[in-house]
Write an enzyme that holds these catalytic residues in place. Structure first.
Site, PDB file in Angstrom:
ATOM      1  N   CYS A 219      52.626 -16.522  17.565  1.00  0.00           N
ATOM      2  CA  CYS A 219      53.895 -16.650  16.837  1.00  0.00           C
ATOM      3  C   CYS A 219      54.853 -17.516  17.655  1.00  0.00           C
ATOM      4  O   CYS A 219      55.079 -17.264  18.840  1.00  0.00           O
ATOM      5  CB  CYS A 219      54.507 -15.263  16.621  1.00  0.00           C
ATOM      6  SG  CYS A 219      56.180 -15.324  15.954  1.00  0.00           S
TER       7      CYS A 219
ATOM      8  N   CYS B  96      56.649 -16.499  11.851  1.00  0.00           N
ATOM      9  CA  CYS B  96      55.293 -17.021  11.659  1.00  0.00           C
ATOM     10  C   CYS B  96      54.629 -16.499  10.396  1.00  0.00           C
ATOM     11  O   CYS B  96      53.561 -16.965  10.021  1.00  0.00           O
ATOM     12  CB  CYS B  96      54.427 -16.679  12.871  1.00  0.00           C
ATOM     13  SG  CYS B  96      53.963 -14.938  12.947  1.00  0.00           S
TER      14      CYS B  96
ATOM     15  N   CYS C  51      55.296  -8.019  15.694  1.00  0.00           N
ATOM     16  CA  CYS C  51      54.564  -9.148  15.125  1.00  0.00           C
ATOM     17  C   CYS C  51      53.281  -9.277  15.926  1.00  0.00           C
ATOM     18  O   CYS C  51      53.319  -9.522  17.124  1.00  0.00           O
ATOM     19  CB  CYS C  51      55.393 -10.429  15.222  1.00  0.00           C
ATOM     20  SG  CYS C  51      54.394 -11.912  14.938  1.00  0.00           S
TER      21      CYS C  51
ATOM     22  N   LYS D 144      87.541   2.453  38.354  1.00  0.00           N
ATOM     23  CA  LYS D 144      86.304   1.679  38.310  1.00  0.00           C
ATOM     24  C   LYS D 144      86.679   0.267  37.878  1.00  0.00           C
ATOM     25  O   LYS D 144      86.983   0.012  36.715  1.00  0.00           O
ATOM     26  CB  LYS D 144      85.307   2.296  37.333  1.00  0.00           C
ATOM     27  CG  LYS D 144      83.976   1.582  37.349  1.00  0.00           C
ATOM     28  CD  LYS D 144      82.918   2.392  36.630  1.00  0.00           C
ATOM     29  CE  LYS D 144      81.532   1.787  36.820  1.00  0.00           C
ATOM     30  NZ  LYS D 144      81.438   0.387  36.442  1.00  0.00           N
TER      31      LYS D 144
ATOM     32  N   ASP E 244      86.494  -3.539  36.854  1.00  0.00           N
ATOM     33  CA  ASP E 244      85.513  -4.193  35.988  1.00  0.00           C
ATOM     34  C   ASP E 244      85.288  -5.634  36.428  1.00  0.00           C
ATOM     35  O   ASP E 244      85.874  -6.565  35.889  1.00  0.00           O
ATOM     36  CB  ASP E 244      85.996  -4.129  34.535  1.00  0.00           C
ATOM     37  CG  ASP E 244      84.851  -4.337  33.570  1.00  0.00           C
ATOM     38  OD1 ASP E 244      83.687  -4.382  34.017  1.00  0.00           O
ATOM     39  OD2 ASP E 244      85.123  -4.463  32.362  1.00  0.00           O
TER      40      ASP E 244
ATOM     41  N   GLU F 210      88.713   7.112  42.267  1.00  0.00           N
ATOM     42  CA  GLU F 210      89.156   5.714  42.325  1.00  0.00           C
ATOM     43  C   GLU F 210      89.008   5.075  40.954  1.00  0.00           C
ATOM     44  O   GLU F 210      88.214   5.533  40.142  1.00  0.00           O
ATOM     45  CB  GLU F 210      88.260   4.913  43.300  1.00  0.00           C
ATOM     46  CG  GLU F 210      88.250   5.434  44.708  1.00  0.00           C
ATOM     47  CD  GLU F 210      87.195   4.730  45.584  1.00  0.00           C
ATOM     48  OE1 GLU F 210      86.641   3.689  45.168  1.00  0.00           O
ATOM     49  OE2 GLU F 210      86.943   5.244  46.674  1.00  0.00           O
TER      50      GLU F 210
ATOM     51  N   LYS G  31      83.213   6.887  32.543  1.00  0.00           N
ATOM     52  CA  LYS G  31      83.778   5.741  31.853  1.00  0.00           C
ATOM     53  C   LYS G  31      84.750   6.171  30.773  1.00  0.00           C
ATOM     54  O   LYS G  31      84.696   7.286  30.272  1.00  0.00           O
ATOM     55  CB  LYS G  31      82.642   4.926  31.227  1.00  0.00           C
ATOM     56  CG  LYS G  31      81.840   4.182  32.256  1.00  0.00           C
ATOM     57  CD  LYS G  31      81.822   2.726  31.902  1.00  0.00           C
ATOM     58  CE  LYS G  31      80.620   2.029  32.476  1.00  0.00           C
ATOM     59  NZ  LYS G  31      80.373   0.758  31.819  1.00  0.00           N
TER      60      LYS G  31
ATOM     61  N   CYS H  58      56.635 -11.427   9.421  1.00  0.00           N
ATOM     62  CA  CYS H  58      57.429 -11.978  10.528  1.00  0.00           C
ATOM     63  C   CYS H  58      58.207 -13.180  10.000  1.00  0.00           C
ATOM     64  O   CYS H  58      57.617 -14.088   9.405  1.00  0.00           O
ATOM     65  CB  CYS H  58      56.498 -12.397  11.666  1.00  0.00           C
ATOM     66  SG  CYS H  58      57.335 -13.364  12.931  1.00  0.00           S
TER      67      CYS H  58
ATOM     68  N   TYR I  34      85.904  -1.248  48.343  1.00  0.00           N
ATOM     69  CA  TYR I  34      85.852   0.195  48.114  1.00  0.00           C
ATOM     70  C   TYR I  34      84.809   0.915  48.965  1.00  0.00           C
ATOM     71  O   TYR I  34      84.577   2.099  48.767  1.00  0.00           O
ATOM     72  CB  TYR I  34      85.651   0.531  46.646  1.00  0.00           C
ATOM     73  CG  TYR I  34      84.501  -0.197  45.967  1.00  0.00           C
ATOM     74  CD1 TYR I  34      83.195  -0.027  46.390  1.00  0.00           C
ATOM     75  CD2 TYR I  34      84.743  -1.049  44.887  1.00  0.00           C
ATOM     76  CE1 TYR I  34      82.158  -0.693  45.773  1.00  0.00           C
ATOM     77  CE2 TYR I  34      83.705  -1.720  44.265  1.00  0.00           C
ATOM     78  CZ  TYR I  34      82.428  -1.540  44.714  1.00  0.00           C
ATOM     79  OH  TYR I  34      81.409  -2.203  44.105  1.00  0.00           O
TER      80      TYR I  34
END
Ligand code: IVH
Length: 682
Positions: A448, A428, A443, A129, A131, A127, A331, A425, A242
């Protein structure tokens, strides 16, 4: 022969009896033309004639309100918006499909199915697929009773009112074949938006200066999950069915029959694009053919689905945790594009994880504009030798975030610069900790602001404490104003502090305070999920609460206690132990608990008369829905499953029970009527 064009002069109808009879004739005719138009694609009358019938019916129903029925074709659009979508438990889990991208995986799938079934060759139904988004529609007594989204597979959102606005969906099952519709039907399918409808919707939104939907799938999901069904009604949603979850009980024997039967009951399928495949060559040809057809179809498909055709064989093959062994999605190759990567930024998540993100010159891939793409981690960047200023190949596969596949080395000018992972980071300034393999950057500063923002936003989110009006922007504003530095602070904020801030009026400030206050009354799974423990999603949180009933039990559980729970592996167990042993987390939970939180355990009944028992419901139930029955069994300590086996303790059979009741008798399993069951649990 029924009259499909009843001519009724409303003004002549003077008695309720006449009105009722006329309304029934109109409803029958409208349903018939719906079926001609949507299911058979072969209308017999003009749109204007169709509309006239609907208007006549609606005038009749207004004149004689007592004849109105809730499944009348005039009742597709609910009147009032609701506050939030309720939850619906699926009678049996809504699984997803194992997804593959390679031929070899299909070869292996076919080999495994044949081996496990001990057959040289088996038939599959292939079948498209679709979306869109998966939905479940349950018909009870031939009427649409509840429609839900997939959600976490166990529990979905109640979208009944929204589904009813889709003209293609019959409110009452039809009988256009030999087999009358069943009394109980659990149907599954995909709600989608066709490309034309999607474009028209976006054109309209552009005119109205509203944000556009990125693709038809998002548009379909956004339209279905609306609180106001009147909005859904204006969106061009469609559906393909389906599957039938209780197909075996209905004496169907193949997936192909399932599709045919759905169609004769008025549930739209896509038989035209489905095909029986008898060997691996057929399977692979089908994929190729559909990929070639893909761009010419009026709706989006993102691959094909292969299902073992014989339903008994499907049962024999069974399922894994999340997907069946009898089906697979193959797919299409992802859609790709090239563009320039002009920068690499790093993002800090709520757990402190620091991830690099590619900043791209905007490019359209498969209908979506892409500006950012995931780069995963430093090791990946180095392995692929991606440099700032490179032309890169990106790909977008389904709903996954776009990925950078590789740099296009032939386009290099020499001005490209290698990426240096920041040592601090960016939010921070703490020194970033990079793992030896360069796959994880972290971090370490629990304070932070990026982490705080992520944690509080997560805590307030819909599936957690559900504090409406506290999204990421608001949380940021409260952090900036110095009102929040952690989850605990939420419950200290007062209205005066809020009113003093920008974009807060008296009303919105009171509302937020009220929302925060009422979030204290919640369920234990939501609370556990809200804590943001790495690897613990809402489904896992529920699982934990089913086995360890109170917050104290959970906090003091040992690793082995967690591992005893089916569905919890070492990674999750370690994560839980680490979380609850961390002093700051202990403090946070203590401080929250000192604020009169009321955490209810939805699985806890005072007594558990069904402890350890496995129960199957079959046929139709009078006093409650399947979902309610299941919930009740679980609350009372038992398990409700959908198929009868030697492990079943009781089969509760209502009217219309078929093969499951039969099987129970064969296996000598006790059967109960609904009332006997109620007696048992009283
Ligand atoms: S069968 C166990 N058939 O794909 C069977 N699914 O990844 C599961 N989908 O959630 C579903 N077209 O939303 C099936 N012809 C098709 C489908 C299909 C699209 C979606 C569905 C499901 C997802 C699985």
């Amino acid at each position: 022969m029924k009259n499909h064009k009843p001519e009724i002069n409303i003004d002549d109808v003077q008695s309720v009896e006449r009105a009722e009879e006329a309304a029934e004739r109109l409803r029958d005719a409208i349903r018939y033309h719906n079926y001609r138009y949507y299911i058979l694609d072969a209308p017999e009358i003009s749109d204007a004639e169709y509309d006239k019938m609907l208007i006549d019916l609606s005038r009749l129903e207004q004149k004689f309100p007592e004849i109105l029925t809730d499944d009348s074709p005039t009742q597709r659009i609910g009147e009032e918006p609701i506050e939030e979508l309720g939850l619906v438990e699926h009678p049996s889990p809504m699984m997803s499909l194992k997804t593959v991208y390679e031929k070899d995986d299909v070869v292996r799938f076919d080999e495994t199915c044949r081996r496990d079934l001990e057959k040289d060759s088996i038939a599959y139904l292939a079948e498209p697929k679709f979306d869109g988004l998966a939905v479940e529609l349950i018909y009870e007594g031939e009427k649409l009773s509840v429609a839900s989204t997939r959600g976490d597979g166990q529990t979905g959102e109640d979208v009944t009112e929204n589904i009813k606005t889709i003209r293609e969906v019959p409110l009452v099952l039809e009988k256009y074949g030999d087999v009358p519709p069943p009394n109980y039907l659990v149907s599954r399918g995909e709600v989608y938006m066709d490309i034309e409808g999607f474009q028209a919707l976006n054109d309209r939104r552009a005119d109205e200066n509203q944000p556009l939907f990125a693709n038809p799938r998002n548009a379909a999901a956004g339209s279905l999950r609306q609180l106001d069904p009147r909005v859904t009604a204006e969106r061009p949603l469609r559906i393909f069915f389906y599957g039938i979850e209780n197909a075996i009980e209905l004496d169907l024997s193949t997936q192909e029959e399932v599709l045919r039967q759905l169609q004769t009951w008025g549930l739209k399928t896509n038989l035209d694009l489905s095909r029986i495949c008898r060997n691996i060559g057929d399977l692979l040809d089908y994929h190729q053919e559909m990929e070639a057809k893909r761009d010419g179809l009026p709706f989006e498909i993102d691959g094909v689905v292969y299902k073992v055709n014989n339903l008994d064989h499907q049962q024999t093959l069974g399922t894994r945790t999340r997907d069946p062994r009898w089906a697979i999605a193959y797919k299409f190759a992802p859609r790709r594009a090239t563009t320039k990567l002009h920068d690499i930024a790093v993002q800090v998540g709520r757990t402190g994880r620091v991830t690099p993100v590619a900043k791209l010159n905007p490019v359209r891939v498969g209908g979506v504009e892409v500006k950012n793409a995931s780069l995963h981690n430093l090791s990946e960047i180095e392995r692929k030798d991606i440099r700032i200023g490179d032309s890169v190949l990106i790909e977008r596969a389904g709903d996954v975030i776009p990925q950078v596949v590789k740099p296009i080395e032939s386009k290099r000018t020499g001005n490209e610069k290698p990426f240096n992972f920041p040592e601090q980071c960016p939010v921070c300034g703490a020194s970033i900790i990079m793992s030896e393999d360069k796959k994880q950057a972290h971090c370490p500063n629990a304070k932070c602001p990026a982490q705080i923002l992520g944690r509080i936003t997560h805590f307030a989110s819909r599936e957690a404490m559900d504090i409406e009006g506290l999204g990421e922007k608001r949380v940021q504003q409260l952090i900036d104003a110095g009102l929040l530095s952690g989850i605990g602070d939420l419950y200290q904020i007062n209205k005066e502090q809020l009113v003093a801030l920008e974009r807060f009026a008296d009303k919105s400030a009171s509302n937020l305070i009220q929302e925060i206050e009422s979030s204290k009354e919640t369920t234990l799974p939501r609370f556990i999920y809200g804590l943001g423990i790495p690897n613990v999603g809402i489904a896992t949180a529920r699982l934990i609460v089913q086995h360890l009933n109170t917050l104290d039990e959970i906090r003091s559980a040992e690793r082995s206690d967690f591992l005893e729970i089916e569905g919890i592996g070492p990674e999750i167990a370690d994560s839980l132990i680490a979380f609850f042993n961390e002093p700051h987390n202990k403090e946070l939970i203590d401080s929250l608990m000192s604020q009169a939180f009321d955490l209810t355990n939805p699985f806890e009944g005072s007594e558990k008369p069904l402890q350890g028992l496995t129960i199957v419901f079959t046929g139709s139930l009078e006093n409650f829905t399947r979902a309610e029955a299941k919930e009740m069994v679980e609350r009372l300590g038992g398990r409700a499953t959908s198929s009868v086996s030697n492990n079943t303790d009781y089969v509760v059979a209502g009217p219309g029970a078929g093969s499951k009741l039969q099987k129970a008798k064969e296996l000598g399993i006790d059967t109960l009527t609904e009332n006997e069951f109620l007696e048992l649990v009283k």
